[in-house]
Structures are given as structure tokens and as C-alpha cells.
Design a protein around this motif. Structure first.
Motif, mmCIF file in Angstrom:
data_model
loop_
_atom_site.group_PDB
_atom_site.id
_atom_site.type_symbol
_atom_site.label_atom_id
_atom_site.label_comp_id
_atom_site.label_asym_id
_atom_site.label_seq_id
_atom_site.Cartn_x
_atom_site.Cartn_y
_atom_site.Cartn_z
ATOM 1 N N VAL A 52 -1.295 -2.188 -0.800
ATOM 2 C CA VAL A 52 -0.777 -0.856 -1.106
ATOM 3 C C VAL A 52 -1.890 0.029 -1.652
ATOM 4 O O VAL A 52 -2.901 -0.470 -2.148
ATOM 5 C CB VAL A 52 0.384 -0.921 -2.138
ATOM 6 C CG1 VAL A 52 1.570 -1.678 -1.577
ATOM 7 C CG2 VAL A 52 -0.072 -1.532 -3.448
ATOM 8 N N PRO A 53 -1.706 1.343 -1.567
ATOM 9 C CA PRO A 53 -2.697 2.241 -2.169
ATOM 10 C C PRO A 53 -2.783 1.981 -3.672
ATOM 11 O O PRO A 53 -1.773 1.682 -4.316
ATOM 12 C CB PRO A 53 -2.126 3.638 -1.905
ATOM 13 C CG PRO A 53 -1.199 3.473 -0.752
ATOM 14 C CD PRO A 53 -0.636 2.087 -0.899
ATOM 15 N N GLY A 54 -3.989 2.069 -4.234
ATOM 16 C CA GLY A 54 -4.173 1.862 -5.667
ATOM 17 C C GLY A 54 -3.508 2.956 -6.482
ATOM 18 O O GLY A 54 -3.249 4.054 -5.990
ATOM 19 N N ARG A 55 -3.231 2.659 -7.722
ATOM 20 C CA ARG A 55 -2.621 3.626 -8.649
ATOM 21 C C ARG A 55 -3.668 4.146 -9.609
ATOM 22 O O ARG A 55 -4.758 3.603 -9.720
ATOM 23 C CB ARG A 55 -1.526 2.947 -9.465
ATOM 24 C CG ARG A 55 -0.266 2.729 -8.687
ATOM 25 C CD ARG A 55 0.803 2.101 -9.523
ATOM 26 N NE ARG A 55 1.134 2.899 -10.687
ATOM 27 C CZ ARG A 55 1.978 2.504 -11.615
ATOM 28 N NH1 ARG A 55 2.564 1.346 -11.535
ATOM 29 N NH2 ARG A 55 2.240 3.274 -12.649
ATOM 30 N N LEU A 56 -3.296 5.162 -10.331
ATOM 31 C CA LEU A 56 -4.137 5.743 -11.370
ATOM 32 C C LEU A 56 -5.494 6.144 -10.815
ATOM 33 O O LEU A 56 -5.571 6.981 -9.942
ATOM 34 C CB LEU A 56 -4.243 4.782 -12.565
ATOM 35 C CG LEU A 56 -2.895 4.321 -13.156
ATOM 36 C CD1 LEU A 56 -3.121 3.261 -14.217
ATOM 37 C CD2 LEU A 56 -2.108 5.478 -13.718
#
Length: 93
Positions: A52-56
Motif C-alpha cells: 500500500v502507499p506509505g502514510r505520513l
């Protein structure tokens, strides 16, 4: 009459969108252990490992495990606004 904005729908009240949503738990990266909702891709089930796309501040994709999948959720009942929700990149074998 102007259309009102519904914060959960992410757009005009007249819009009606449907999507499958996956709740995932991050396995690595700065958000490890955290959870988030993503738009599911075809064939995803609870227990699958996904990218998944990274957060923050993360710029690289991260690995996560799917905790649950909600199918055919309309934009008025979505756990997050459909228009702003990121999509699962792929299933990890």
C-alpha cells in the motif's frame, strides 16, 4: 440551489459512488502497527498481505495485512471519502 458538501462522501450529495474497502494494518515503515482504509483491488481477502502507499512522510510503499474487506460500499456509507482514498497497490504473494 447550491449542492451541499457531505464530508464523509467527499463531494456533492448528488454523487453516488461504490467501491470495495479494505482495512489494513501496517507491518513495516513508520506507521507499523497502525491501521488505515484503502480501496480494495480485485481478489483481496482478509488475511492477505498487500503493498500500500506509505502514510505520513513515507514515500515508499509499505507492506500491510488486510484485516477486513467491506464490499460494494456506497459513498454515503464509506469509512473514508472515496474520492480521497488511496488504492491498494498489489497483493504480495
Amino acid at each position: 440551489m447550491a449542492n451541499m458538501i457531505h464530508s464523509m462522501a467527499g463531494g456533492d450529495l448528488g454523487e453516488f459512488l461504490v467501491a470495495d474497502f479494505a482495512k489494513v494494518r501496517f507491518l513495516d515503515g513508520e506507521s507499523a502497527g497502525g491501521v488505515a482504509w484503502f480501496i480494495a483491488i480485485s481478489g483481496i481477502e482478509a488475511g492477505d498481505k498487500v503493498l500500500v502507499p506509505g502514510r505520513l512522510t513515507a514515500t515508499e510503499p509499505v507492506t500491510a495485512i488486510v484485516e477486513r474487506v467491506d464490499r460494494s460500499v456506497d459513498s454515503f456509507r464509506a469509512p473514508v471519502p472515496i474520492k480521497r482514498c488511496k488504492k491498494i497497490i498489489k497483493k504480495v504473494e
